[in-house]
Enzyme design. Structure first.
Site, PDB file in Angstrom:
ATOM      1  N   HIS A  84      37.919  50.709  38.952  1.00  0.00           N
ATOM      2  CA  HIS A  84      36.981  50.606  40.069  1.00  0.00           C
ATOM      3  C   HIS A  84      36.624  52.015  40.543  1.00  0.00           C
ATOM      4  CE1 HIS A  84      35.122  48.276  43.297  1.00  0.00           C
ATOM      5  NE2 HIS A  84      35.698  49.027  44.213  1.00  0.00           N
ATOM      6  N   GLU A 115      38.009  47.121  36.858  1.00  0.00           N
ATOM      7  CA  GLU A 115      37.945  47.029  38.316  1.00  0.00           C
ATOM      8  C   GLU A 115      39.268  47.378  38.996  1.00  0.00           C
ATOM      9  OE1 GLU A 115      35.324  47.060  40.011  1.00  0.00           O
ATOM     10  OE2 GLU A 115      33.765  46.258  38.713  1.00  0.00           O
ATOM     11  N   SER A 151      30.924  49.324  45.353  1.00  0.00           N
ATOM     12  CA  SER A 151      31.933  48.547  46.069  1.00  0.00           C
ATOM     13  C   SER A 151      31.357  48.116  47.426  1.00  0.00           C
ATOM     14  CB  SER A 151      33.221  49.365  46.203  1.00  0.00           C
ATOM     15  OG  SER A 151      34.308  48.553  46.590  1.00  0.00           O
TER      16      SER A 151
END
Length: 449
Positions: free
Chosen positions: A402, A304, A177
């Site tokens: 995610h 995600e 990320s």
């Protein structure tokens, strides 16, 4: 070895300044506990029961003396030459720390992969990226000191990691990320050249950094709201500085699905393309020439940011609702067309899964675009992965969320049991994934048996 200072304290007159080496010490320094973490806003995720249970965060204790790193190694002082893997945490450029997830613990990867694992804390948000350059030469670096901290940590690794069984000539930086955005930024920074030799970008293909114009405007708003002279910014309590800056960012945040390609715009604070510390955007319009010789591995997870964590009602989402959301996010002109393509490509998937795939497409496209631009250089290779394993926890609602791959690349399904169940299937997958990460770190190629 935890909490080792790689830089001096950044409080007081050192706030907003380029980092410097710590004062040396004599004797043996105790290094059994993680160091302080960068000042930042309180984590909102604790308000969500399922998030809090799933992620099991360790937010640490905030302090401006936060330039600390951690090392896991199988052995020391025996002239071993192990690959070094330096982990950069997520949280954009505004949040997080090097110990925030159980999966970040480096023991398993160091042991099973025979590598030296390093993680670190560095300045974030207003103390790491408030661009005060418009207020005088002394602040010329302030928009990028958070990244300069990471470069100082890599210099520490180059100078010292040999004593910890690591090969300073074989260093891989990897991050997820915002950590992936940090890797991309390092790939375009002249000061980082030669300090690392491979890069792994996980769900964080930031193609563009912050612009001087946008960062100057944000800074002006923050200084005006604080109602202080610029030099007084070094003495006000950091809690007040963080609180005011994050409230202004929240008001200005653009709408739409999360798009890591434009992470800088969506987060407010980010590295600034100042023409000096960061001369160019990381991967726009082309891959940075300065890192043409560095292999990269880039990828994303299937679902995600759009998953069923905290939202059991999403599982009964209708086709009509998905259609409305597609129009809301992508506009009346493109929404129906985009939805039609996803429905055709994935026949029989439930409406929410179609919606999740659609909303993760911007993140996926960032990874694809980055690899295309890297490949176009004709230099070192780019490898592309797509992690699609869906966890069975919470009635399988989280899917491949995610952060889902982190426990697998660290071979830490046991420590991250709430995310993975640590089932035999999960353990087997973690062995394969972590071996790919280690192989890439060892020789620049993730392939294995």
């Amino acid at each position: 070895f935890k909490g080792i200072p790689y830089g001096a304290s950044t409080e007081g007159a050192a706030r907003f300044m380029a980092p410097v080496k710590p004062k040396p010490w004599t004797g043996v320094r105790s290094s059994m506990q993680y160091g302080w973490v960068s000042p930042q806003a309180a984590r909102g995720g604790w308000a969500n029961d399922e998030d809090a249970w799933l992620f099991n965060w360790n937010d640490g204790i905030q302090n401006e003396d936060c330039l600390r790193l951690n090392i896991w190694t199988p052995s020391i002082n025996n002239n071993a030459k192990r690959p070094v893997m330096v982990w950069l945490h997520g949280g954009g450029f505004v949040a997080g720390n090097g110990q925030e997830h159980p999966a970040y613990d480096g023991e398993s990867l160091a042991r099973t992969g025979d590598v030296v694992l390093v993680s670190l804390n560095h300045r974030l948000g207003a103390v790491g990226h408030l661009d005060l350059s418009q207020y005088g030469e002394k602040y010329k670096d302030s928009g990028n000191v958070g990244m300069m901290d990471i470069v100082l940590a890599l210099e520490w690794v180059k100078e010292n990691i040999g004593r910890f069984g690591g090969d300073a000539g074989n260093v891989t930086v990897f991050g997820q990320s915002g950590g992936g955005g940090k890797v991309n930024t390092l790939l375009a920074m002249p000061s980082a050249k030669g300090l690392f030799h491979r890069g792994i970008v996980q769900s964080g293909s930031m193609l563009r950094g912050g612009t001087p114009e946008r960062s100057a405007k944000l800074t002006s708003q923050i200084v005006a709201q604080l109602n202080v002279k610029p030099d007084e910014l070094q003495t006000i309590p950091y809690q007040h500085l963080i609180e005011v800056s994050m409230s202004i960012i929240a008001k200005n945040r653009p709408s739409g699905p999360p798009d890591v390609r434009r992470m800088a715009d969506q987060l407010g604070f980010a590295p600034v393309v100042d023409g000096r510390v960061l001369p160019v955007h990381p991967y726009d319009p082309v891959a940075p020439a300065i890192s043409a010789d560095i292999p990269i591995m880039v990828g994303t997870v299937l679902n995600e940011f759009v998953n069923g964590i905290n939202h059991p009602e999403y599982e009964s989402m209708t086709e009509e609702e998905v259609s409305k959301r597609a129009t809301t996010f992508f506009g009346a002109q493109h929404g129906p067309e985009i939805l039609k393509v996803f429905n055709e490509q994935h026949p029989g998937e439930k409406p929410f899964d179609i919606y999740s795939r659609m909303m993760a497409a911007t993140v996926r496209q960032g990874a694809v675009t980055q690899c295309e631009r890297k490949a176009a250089q004709g230099g070192a290779p780019a490898y592309l992965y797509w992690f699609q394993w869906k966890t069975p926890v919470l009635d399988a609602r989280p899917r491949a969320f995610h952060c889902a791959e982190i426990a697998f690349c660290f071979n830490n399904t046991a420590r991250a049991e709430t995310m993975t169940t640590n089932s035999p299937e999960a353990q087997s997958l973690a062995e394969k994934v972590s071996a790919a990460w280690v192989n890439f770190a060892r020789k620049g190629d993730p392939n294995h048996a």
